[in-house]
Design a protein around this motif. Structure first.
Motif, mmCIF file in Angstrom:
data_model
loop_
_atom_site.group_PDB
_atom_site.id
_atom_site.type_symbol
_atom_site.label_atom_id
_atom_site.label_comp_id
_atom_site.label_asym_id
_atom_site.label_seq_id
_atom_site.Cartn_x
_atom_site.Cartn_y
_atom_site.Cartn_z
ATOM 1 N N ASP A 77 29.246 4.667 14.045
ATOM 2 C CA ASP A 77 28.236 4.974 15.052
ATOM 3 C C ASP A 77 28.177 6.468 15.341
ATOM 4 O OD1 ASP A 77 26.873 2.517 16.170
ATOM 5 O OD2 ASP A 77 28.956 1.873 16.320
ATOM 6 N N GLN A 78 29.326 7.111 15.437
ATOM 7 C CA GLN A 78 29.334 8.553 15.695
ATOM 8 C C GLN A 78 28.710 9.336 14.550
ATOM 9 O OE1 GLN A 78 33.565 8.840 16.486
ATOM 10 N NE2 GLN A 78 33.196 9.252 18.662
ATOM 11 N N VAL A 79 28.951 8.883 13.335
ATOM 12 C CA VAL A 79 28.323 9.528 12.174
ATOM 13 C C VAL A 79 26.807 9.408 12.262
ATOM 14 C CG1 VAL A 79 28.047 9.449 9.666
ATOM 15 C CG2 VAL A 79 30.329 9.198 10.675
ATOM 16 N N MET A 80 26.328 8.207 12.532
ATOM 17 C CA MET A 80 24.885 8.004 12.614
ATOM 18 C C MET A 80 24.272 8.812 13.749
ATOM 19 S SD MET A 80 23.829 6.108 10.149
ATOM 20 C CE MET A 80 22.190 5.709 10.723
ATOM 21 N N GLU A 81 24.946 8.848 14.879
ATOM 22 C CA GLU A 81 24.411 9.597 16.018
ATOM 23 C C GLU A 81 24.333 11.085 15.710
ATOM 24 O OE1 GLU A 81 27.097 8.317 19.014
ATOM 25 O OE2 GLU A 81 26.205 6.301 19.150
ATOM 26 N N ALA A 82 25.317 11.602 14.960
ATOM 27 C CA ALA A 82 25.293 13.019 14.587
ATOM 28 C C ALA A 82 24.132 13.318 13.642
ATOM 29 C CB ALA A 82 26.618 13.415 13.944
ATOM 30 N N VAL A 83 23.925 12.442 12.673
ATOM 31 C CA VAL A 83 22.832 12.648 11.720
ATOM 32 C C VAL A 83 21.475 12.544 12.429
ATOM 33 C CG1 VAL A 83 21.703 11.724 9.657
ATOM 34 C CG2 VAL A 83 24.194 11.876 9.748
ATOM 35 N N ILE A 84 21.338 11.565 13.289
ATOM 36 C CA ILE A 84 20.077 11.399 14.021
ATOM 37 C C ILE A 84 19.802 12.612 14.905
ATOM 38 C CG2 ILE A 84 18.953 10.038 15.836
ATOM 39 C CD1 ILE A 84 20.355 7.568 14.517
ATOM 40 N N ALA A 85 20.854 13.151 15.536
ATOM 41 C CA ALA A 85 20.686 14.369 16.324
ATOM 42 C C ALA A 85 20.239 15.529 15.438
ATOM 43 C CB ALA A 85 21.996 14.721 17.028
ATOM 44 N N GLY A 86 20.750 15.560 14.204
ATOM 45 C CA GLY A 86 20.406 16.639 13.288
ATOM 46 C C GLY A 86 18.967 16.605 12.804
ATOM 47 N N ILE A 87 18.372 15.418 12.732
ATOM 48 C CA ILE A 87 16.988 15.315 12.253
ATOM 49 C C ILE A 87 15.976 15.251 13.395
ATOM 50 C CG2 ILE A 87 17.739 14.161 10.133
ATOM 51 C CD1 ILE A 87 16.637 11.535 11.321
ATOM 52 N N LYS A 88 16.459 15.230 14.623
ATOM 53 C CA LYS A 88 15.580 14.997 15.780
ATOM 54 C C LYS A 88 14.426 15.982 15.847
ATOM 55 C CE LYS A 88 17.133 16.321 19.690
ATOM 56 N NZ LYS A 88 17.932 16.470 20.941
ATOM 57 N N ASP A 89 14.702 17.237 15.588
ATOM 58 C CA ASP A 89 13.666 18.267 15.697
ATOM 59 C C ASP A 89 13.162 18.731 14.334
ATOM 60 O OD1 ASP A 89 13.834 18.300 18.515
ATOM 61 O OD2 ASP A 89 15.618 19.576 18.414
ATOM 62 N N ALA A 90 13.286 17.888 13.336
ATOM 63 C CA ALA A 90 12.817 18.257 11.994
ATOM 64 C C ALA A 90 11.309 18.517 12.024
ATOM 65 C CB ALA A 90 13.127 17.147 10.997
ATOM 66 N N PRO A 91 10.835 19.510 11.273
ATOM 67 C CA PRO A 91 9.403 19.843 11.276
ATOM 68 C C PRO A 91 8.560 18.920 10.402
ATOM 69 C CG PRO A 91 10.572 21.319 9.821
ATOM 70 C CD PRO A 91 11.624 20.467 10.470
ATOM 71 N N MET A 92 9.177 17.879 9.865
ATOM 72 C CA MET A 92 8.443 16.904 9.059
ATOM 73 C C MET A 92 9.036 15.522 9.310
ATOM 74 S SD MET A 92 11.182 18.025 7.259
ATOM 75 C CE MET A 92 10.690 19.428 6.254
ATOM 76 N N PRO A 93 8.317 14.446 8.972
ATOM 77 C CA PRO A 93 8.872 13.103 9.126
ATOM 78 C C PRO A 93 10.105 12.925 8.241
ATOM 79 C CG PRO A 93 6.500 13.013 8.761
ATOM 80 C CD PRO A 93 6.923 14.413 8.477
ATOM 81 N N VAL A 94 11.146 12.300 8.789
ATOM 82 C CA VAL A 94 12.381 12.031 8.050
ATOM 83 C C VAL A 94 12.801 10.590 8.309
ATOM 84 C CG1 VAL A 94 14.795 12.659 7.680
ATOM 85 C CG2 VAL A 94 13.141 14.432 8.302
ATOM 86 N N LYS A 95 13.099 9.877 7.248
ATOM 87 C CA LYS A 95 13.727 8.564 7.342
ATOM 88 C C LYS A 95 15.092 8.634 6.652
ATOM 89 C CE LYS A 95 10.949 5.431 9.312
ATOM 90 N NZ LYS A 95 11.411 4.547 10.405
#
Length: 243
Positions: free
Chosen positions: A26-44
């Motif tokens: 869960d901590q890994v996923m939360e870190a990655v999601i935080a990292g893509i939160k402000d991405a300038p393009m759609p990310v899945k």
């Protein structure tokens, strides 16, 4: 990715490889999601199970499916990756668990036919589980209507083909196969998508028409929602066709 001109992308990783210093999945996923939160393009995100994990004392595939489902707002795909030669085919311990992810609305991909030729068992399992996206997928001529996420430079770096000119992607595209172009792991391939395109342009004479086609194939096969896909189709048409 933004500097490379990427309009949207699916970010692929194996969360279980990031827990060595005590992080939970869960901590890994939360870190990655935080990292893509402000991405300038759609990310899945693409969550990867690994072929060799079934020989370990504990196979995390069930936990990974649960993780993908828990974070499915951000996870678009559940994947099977790693050493195909040592652990070939559509692995029977993976596919039933992957079906749980599909039932929750997460798409499936599998890395296949990078090192080994297609087998009858492969074809039967692909059809049984409705697997339509193949990572690499360049060996043989039994791909059918499946999407081939080819990684030419990666295949040269790992010794699967001698050079870009020897890569089957040019032939597969001419045959009407659903080819897309990928960099694979950029840290070891040392190539960005622009350089990958330049290599294919030089090797096979690809131009705007071919790159527009492979991008449309990639977009149509992606895990983005209908609204995002419609906007990206318009962006591609403007960029490649001036429409």
């Amino acid at each position: 990715a933004a500097a490379d001109g990427v309009a949207a992308f699916e970010l692929r990783f194996a969360p279980q490889l990031h827990t060595g210093d005590g992080l939970t999945l869960d901590q890994v996923m939360e870190a990655v999601i935080a990292g893509i939160k402000d991405a300038p393009m759609p990310v899945k995100l693409i969550v990867c199970s690994l072929r060799h994990e079934n020989v370990l004392p504990h196979n995390p595939v069930k936990e990974l499916v649960d993780l993908a489902i828990k974070y499915k707002e951000h996870v678009g795909v559940f994947d099977l990756a790693a050493d195909e030669h040592a652990f070939p085919g559509v692995l029977p311990w993976w596919a039933p668990e992957a079906e749980r992810a599909r039932a929750a609305g997460i798409e499936l991909t599998i890395h296949l036919w990078e090192t080994d030729e297609p087998t009858d068992t492969d074809i039967e399992m692909l059809e049984r589980y409705g697997l339509q996206r193949l990572g690499h997928g360049f060996r043989g001529n039994r791909q059918g209507d499946r999407v081939l996420e080819v990684c030419p430079t990666s295949n040269v770096v790992t010794g699967q083909v001698k050079s870009i000119k020897d890569h089957p992607s040019g032939r597969l595209f001419r045959q009407g196969k659903k080819v897309t172009v990928n960099t694979d792991g950029t840290l070891f391939t040392r190539v960005d998508l622009t350089a990958e395109y330049l290599k294919l342009a030089r090797a096979f004479g690809w131009g705007k028409k071919e790159f527009y086609a492979v991008n449309l194939t990639a977009l149509n096969a992606s895990s983005f929602g209908a609204g995002v896909k419609a906007r990206l189709r318009a962006e591609l048409a403007q960029a490649y066709l001036g429409e």
